[in-house]
Design a protein around this motif. Structure first.
Motif, PDB file in Angstrom:
ATOM      1  N   ALA A 134       1.052  -1.557   0.308  1.00  0.00           N
ATOM      2  CA  ALA A 134      -0.306   0.052   0.068  1.00  0.00           C
ATOM      3  C   ALA A 134       0.765   1.268   0.120  1.00  0.00           C
ATOM      4  CB  ALA A 134      -1.184  -0.134   0.956  1.00  0.00           C
ATOM      5  N   LYS A 135       1.643   1.147   0.421  1.00  0.00           N
ATOM      6  CA  LYS A 135       3.053   2.519   0.861  1.00  0.00           C
ATOM      7  C   LYS A 135       3.543   2.292  -0.634  1.00  0.00           C
ATOM      8  CE  LYS A 135       6.410   4.456   3.444  1.00  0.00           C
ATOM      9  NZ  LYS A 135       7.248   4.115   4.575  1.00  0.00           N
ATOM     10  N   ALA A 136       3.587   1.544  -1.404  1.00  0.00           N
ATOM     11  CA  ALA A 136       4.383   1.600  -2.651  1.00  0.00           C
ATOM     12  C   ALA A 136       3.475   2.341  -3.007  1.00  0.00           C
ATOM     13  CB  ALA A 136       5.190   0.096  -2.813  1.00  0.00           C
ATOM     14  N   GLU A 137       2.322   1.804  -3.406  1.00  0.00           N
ATOM     15  CA  GLU A 137       1.311   2.266  -4.131  1.00  0.00           C
ATOM     16  C   GLU A 137       1.088   3.604  -3.894  1.00  0.00           C
ATOM     17  OE1 GLU A 137      -1.977   0.096  -3.653  1.00  0.00           O
ATOM     18  OE2 GLU A 137      -1.341  -1.567  -5.315  1.00  0.00           O
TER      19      GLU A 137
ATOM     20  N   ARG B 180       1.319   6.397  -7.228  1.00  0.00           N
ATOM     21  CA  ARG B 180       0.559   7.820  -7.155  1.00  0.00           C
ATOM     22  C   ARG B 180       0.294   8.822  -7.191  1.00  0.00           C
ATOM     23  NH1 ARG B 180      -3.773   4.761  -3.745  1.00  0.00           N
ATOM     24  NH2 ARG B 180      -3.755   3.009  -4.536  1.00  0.00           N
ATOM     25  N   ASN B 181       1.637   9.809  -6.393  1.00  0.00           N
ATOM     26  CA  ASN B 181       2.277  10.660  -5.887  1.00  0.00           C
ATOM     27  C   ASN B 181       3.318  10.916  -7.389  1.00  0.00           C
ATOM     28  OD1 ASN B 181       0.430  11.069  -3.629  1.00  0.00           O
ATOM     29  ND2 ASN B 181       2.064  10.462  -2.064  1.00  0.00           N
ATOM     30  N   GLY B 182       3.892   9.920  -7.759  1.00  0.00           N
ATOM     31  CA  GLY B 182       5.189  10.242  -9.019  1.00  0.00           C
ATOM     32  C   GLY B 182       6.619   9.927  -8.381  1.00  0.00           C
ATOM     33  N   GLU B 183       6.171   9.794  -6.945  1.00  0.00           N
ATOM     34  CA  GLU B 183       7.924   9.205  -6.624  1.00  0.00           C
ATOM     35  C   GLU B 183       8.397   8.042  -6.767  1.00  0.00           C
ATOM     36  OE1 GLU B 183       6.563   8.730  -2.297  1.00  0.00           O
ATOM     37  OE2 GLU B 183       5.989  10.966  -2.348  1.00  0.00           O
TER      38      GLU B 183
END
Length: 40
Positions: free
Chosen positions: A27-30, A34-37
Motif C-alpha cells: 500500500a505504501k509503494a502504491e 500515485r504521488n509520482g515518487e
C-alpha cells in the motif's frame, strides 16, 4: 496494534503479522507511485 498480536484469547493473530506487514508495504509503494515518487 501490538496488543492485537499478543491477544491470549486469539493466538492465531500473531501468525497474521507478516501478512499485514506485506499488505502495508504494498500500500505504501502504491501511494508513492500515485504521488509520482516512483518511476513507471
Amino acid at each position: 496494534m501490538s496488543n492485537w498480536f499478543n491477544d491470549k484469547e486469539h493466538p492465531d493473530n500473531a501468525s497474521k503479522r507478516n501478512l499485514l506487514r506485506e499488505v502495508f508495504k504494498v500500500a505504501k509503494a502504491e501511494e508513492s507511485y500515485r504521488n509520482g515518487e516512483l518511476g513507471k
